[in-house]
Scaffold this motif. Structure first.
Motif, mmCIF file in Angstrom:
data_model
loop_
_atom_site.group_PDB
_atom_site.id
_atom_site.type_symbol
_atom_site.label_atom_id
_atom_site.label_comp_id
_atom_site.label_asym_id
_atom_site.label_seq_id
_atom_site.Cartn_x
_atom_site.Cartn_y
_atom_site.Cartn_z
ATOM 1 N N VAL A 174 -28.876 -4.683 48.077
ATOM 2 C CA VAL A 174 -28.201 -5.955 47.586
ATOM 3 C C VAL A 174 -28.476 -6.208 46.496
ATOM 4 O O VAL A 174 -30.026 -7.103 45.828
ATOM 5 N N LEU A 175 -27.474 -6.218 45.679
ATOM 6 C CA LEU A 175 -27.740 -6.552 43.707
ATOM 7 C C LEU A 175 -27.594 -7.689 43.765
ATOM 8 O O LEU A 175 -26.516 -8.111 43.593
ATOM 9 N N LYS A 228 -24.357 -3.410 47.493
ATOM 10 C CA LYS A 228 -23.455 -3.994 47.314
ATOM 11 C C LYS A 228 -23.752 -5.670 45.556
ATOM 12 O O LYS A 228 -24.987 -5.423 46.237
ATOM 13 N N ILE A 229 -23.139 -5.645 45.539
ATOM 14 C CA ILE A 229 -22.486 -6.870 44.544
ATOM 15 C C ILE A 229 -23.172 -8.025 45.000
ATOM 16 O O ILE A 229 -21.611 -8.286 45.340
ATOM 17 N N MET A 270 -33.759 -17.528 43.668
ATOM 18 C CA MET A 270 -34.163 -18.280 44.362
ATOM 19 C C MET A 270 -33.546 -16.894 46.156
ATOM 20 O O MET A 270 -34.560 -16.679 46.496
ATOM 21 N N ALA A 271 -32.602 -16.693 45.279
ATOM 22 C CA ALA A 271 -31.411 -15.757 46.229
ATOM 23 C C ALA A 271 -32.882 -14.812 46.430
ATOM 24 O O ALA A 271 -32.996 -14.428 47.856
ATOM 25 N N LEU A 272 -33.654 -14.127 45.342
ATOM 26 C CA LEU A 272 -34.610 -13.076 45.450
ATOM 27 C C LEU A 272 -35.727 -13.724 46.366
ATOM 28 O O LEU A 272 -36.201 -12.749 47.745
ATOM 29 N N GLY A 273 -36.225 -14.509 46.459
ATOM 30 C CA GLY A 273 -37.498 -15.446 46.764
ATOM 31 C C GLY A 273 -37.156 -15.577 48.252
ATOM 32 O O GLY A 273 -38.209 -15.193 49.503
ATOM 33 N N ASP A 289 -32.294 -8.404 47.513
ATOM 34 C CA ASP A 289 -32.930 -7.109 47.330
ATOM 35 C C ASP A 289 -33.589 -7.225 46.433
ATOM 36 O O ASP A 289 -35.282 -7.042 45.928
ATOM 37 N N PHE A 290 -33.215 -6.944 44.967
ATOM 38 C CA PHE A 290 -33.466 -7.004 43.743
ATOM 39 C C PHE A 290 -32.558 -6.910 42.958
ATOM 40 O O PHE A 290 -31.347 -7.740 43.494
#
Ligand code: ARG
Length: 123
Positions: free
Chosen positions: A12-13, A54-55, A65-68, A73-74
């Motif tokens: 997931v990007l 998936k974007i 925040m979404a990454l943390g 995923d990146f």
């Protein structure tokens, strides 16, 4: 993830698709699509991993925040590695340096003081 071994892994990007030419919305065959330089990089990474991309499009301010919180995923979003951001996330090597300029005829650069000086000057 994935229950059967035949299933492709999904990566997931996280991106904020409001920043052309890096990531932006474009109607393709009447369908809203997220495209851009960064999206091509993400696709190449997914292809390299044999994974499905998936974007997740979101506000730029929510990306770290979404990454943390493992929501993505990146992140690829034209992000500049700053000391402040480096406290919370790891950055890869720089993938893009920009050094580009507008061209004018020799000697005319000093005559250009504003954007207006560029218009209506063709012979
Ligand atoms: N390079 C700037 C930064 O890291 C702006 C990035 C904006 N990116 C975006 N997808 N809106 O803060």
């Amino acid at each position: 993830s994935g229950s059967s071994s035949a299933e492709k892994e999904v990566i997931v990007l996280g991106t904020s698709a409001d920043y052309a030419p890096y990531e932006f919305h474009k109607k393709i065959d009447g369908k809203d699509t997220i495209v851009g330089f960064d999206i091509e990089i993400a696709k190449a990474i997914a292809a390299d991993l044999g994974a499905e991309l998936k974007i997740e499009d979101m506000d730029f301010d929510g990306l770290l925040m979404a990454l943390g919180s493992d929501k993505v995923d990146f992140v690829i979003s034209g992000l500049t590695p700053t000391e402040e951001r480096k406290k919370n996330v790891d950055f890869t090597d720089i993938y893009y340096y920009a050094e580009q300029a507008v061209l004018v005829r020799e000697g005319e650069d000093t005559a250009l003081k504003s954007i207006d000086d560029l218009s209506g000057k063709q012979v």
